[in-house]
Design a protein around this motif. Sequence first.
Motif, short mmCIF file in Angstrom:
data_model
loop_
_atom_site.label_atom_id
_atom_site.label_comp_id
_atom_site.label_asym_id
_atom_site.label_seq_id
_atom_site.Cartn_x
_atom_site.Cartn_y
_atom_site.Cartn_z
N LEU A 62 0.83 -1.21 0.00
CA LEU A 62 0.00 0.00 0.00
C LEU A 62 0.86 1.25 0.00
N VAL A 63 1.91 1.26 0.78
CA VAL A 63 2.80 2.42 0.81
C VAL A 63 3.46 2.62 -0.55
N LEU A 64 3.94 1.55 -1.15
CA LEU A 64 4.60 1.66 -2.45
C LEU A 64 3.64 2.10 -3.55
N ILE A 65 2.42 1.58 -3.55
CA ILE A 65 1.44 1.96 -4.56
C ILE A 65 0.99 3.41 -4.35
N GLY A 66 0.86 3.85 -3.11
CA GLY A 66 0.52 5.24 -2.84
C GLY A 66 1.60 6.20 -3.32
N ILE A 67 2.86 5.83 -3.11
CA ILE A 67 3.96 6.66 -3.59
C ILE A 67 3.97 6.68 -5.11
N LEU A 68 3.69 5.55 -5.73
CA LEU A 68 3.58 5.50 -7.19
C LEU A 68 2.48 6.41 -7.68
N LEU A 69 1.34 6.38 -7.04
CA LEU A 69 0.22 7.21 -7.43
C LEU A 69 0.55 8.69 -7.28
N MET A 70 1.24 9.04 -6.22
CA MET A 70 1.59 10.46 -6.02
C MET A 70 2.62 10.94 -7.03
N THR A 71 3.52 10.08 -7.48
CA THR A 71 4.54 10.53 -8.41
C THR A 71 4.07 10.50 -9.86
N VAL A 72 3.14 9.61 -10.19
CA VAL A 72 2.72 9.48 -11.59
C VAL A 72 1.61 10.46 -11.94
N ARG A 73 0.75 10.77 -11.01
CA ARG A 73 -0.39 11.65 -11.28
C ARG A 73 -0.12 13.05 -10.74
N PRO A 74 -0.09 14.06 -11.61
CA PRO A 74 0.27 15.40 -11.14
C PRO A 74 -0.89 16.21 -10.53
N GLN A 75 -2.14 15.76 -10.67
CA GLN A 75 -3.26 16.53 -10.15
C GLN A 75 -3.35 16.42 -8.63
N VAL A 76 -3.93 17.45 -8.05
CA VAL A 76 -4.02 17.53 -6.59
C VAL A 76 -4.91 16.43 -6.03
N LEU A 77 -6.03 16.17 -6.66
CA LEU A 77 -6.95 15.15 -6.14
C LEU A 77 -6.33 13.75 -6.19
N ALA A 78 -5.61 13.46 -7.27
CA ALA A 78 -4.96 12.15 -7.36
C ALA A 78 -3.85 12.03 -6.34
N GLN A 79 -3.13 13.11 -6.09
CA GLN A 79 -2.08 13.06 -5.07
C GLN A 79 -2.66 12.93 -3.68
N LEU A 80 -3.84 13.49 -3.47
CA LEU A 80 -4.52 13.32 -2.19
C LEU A 80 -4.92 11.87 -1.99
N VAL A 81 -5.41 11.22 -3.03
CA VAL A 81 -5.74 9.79 -2.94
C VAL A 81 -4.49 8.98 -2.66
N GLY A 82 -3.37 9.34 -3.30
CA GLY A 82 -2.10 8.66 -3.04
C GLY A 82 -1.64 8.84 -1.61
N LEU A 83 -1.80 10.05 -1.09
CA LEU A 83 -1.41 10.32 0.29
C LEU A 83 -2.27 9.52 1.27
N LEU A 84 -3.56 9.42 1.00
CA LEU A 84 -4.43 8.62 1.86
C LEU A 84 -4.09 7.14 1.77
N THR A 85 -3.66 6.69 0.61
CA THR A 85 -3.25 5.29 0.46
C THR A 85 -1.99 5.01 1.27
N VAL A 86 -1.03 5.92 1.21
CA VAL A 86 0.19 5.76 2.01
C VAL A 86 -0.15 5.77 3.49
N GLU A 87 -1.04 6.66 3.88
CA GLU A 87 -1.42 6.76 5.30
C GLU A 87 -2.11 5.49 5.78
N ASN A 88 -2.93 4.88 4.93
CA ASN A 88 -3.58 3.62 5.31
C ASN A 88 -2.58 2.49 5.39
N GLY A 89 -1.54 2.53 4.57
CA GLY A 89 -0.52 1.51 4.64
C GLY A 89 0.33 1.64 5.89
#
Length: 91
Positions: A62-89
């Motif tokens: 979950l942490v690795l996928i969240g970091i991937l999501l934050m680095t690949v998607r430049p929009q704020v909402l997608a980075q927020l989803v990535g941050l929440l994914t990392v936090e859940n991991g």
Amino acid sequence: MRDLFRFLFRQRINLLFRALLGISISLLIGVVFTGLAFVVTSNLKLASGDIIASAFAAALSLVLIGILLMTVRPQVLAQLVGLLTVENGIS
């Protein structure tokens, strides 16, 4: 949830999540990260047993996928989803 979408449409925020990588490449990298997490945690000697090792592998993926999501998607909402994914991991 409906109020959030109404607010976003009023603010004219672009809801299209364009990515720096394609969907299939991102999915493949996510699968590789999940497999890597399970391989790394299978080599650890944990005293609690297999259940804890599997939970640790899921959290690490979950942490690795969240970091991937934050680095690949430049929009704020997608980075927020990535941050929440990392936090859940992490928790």
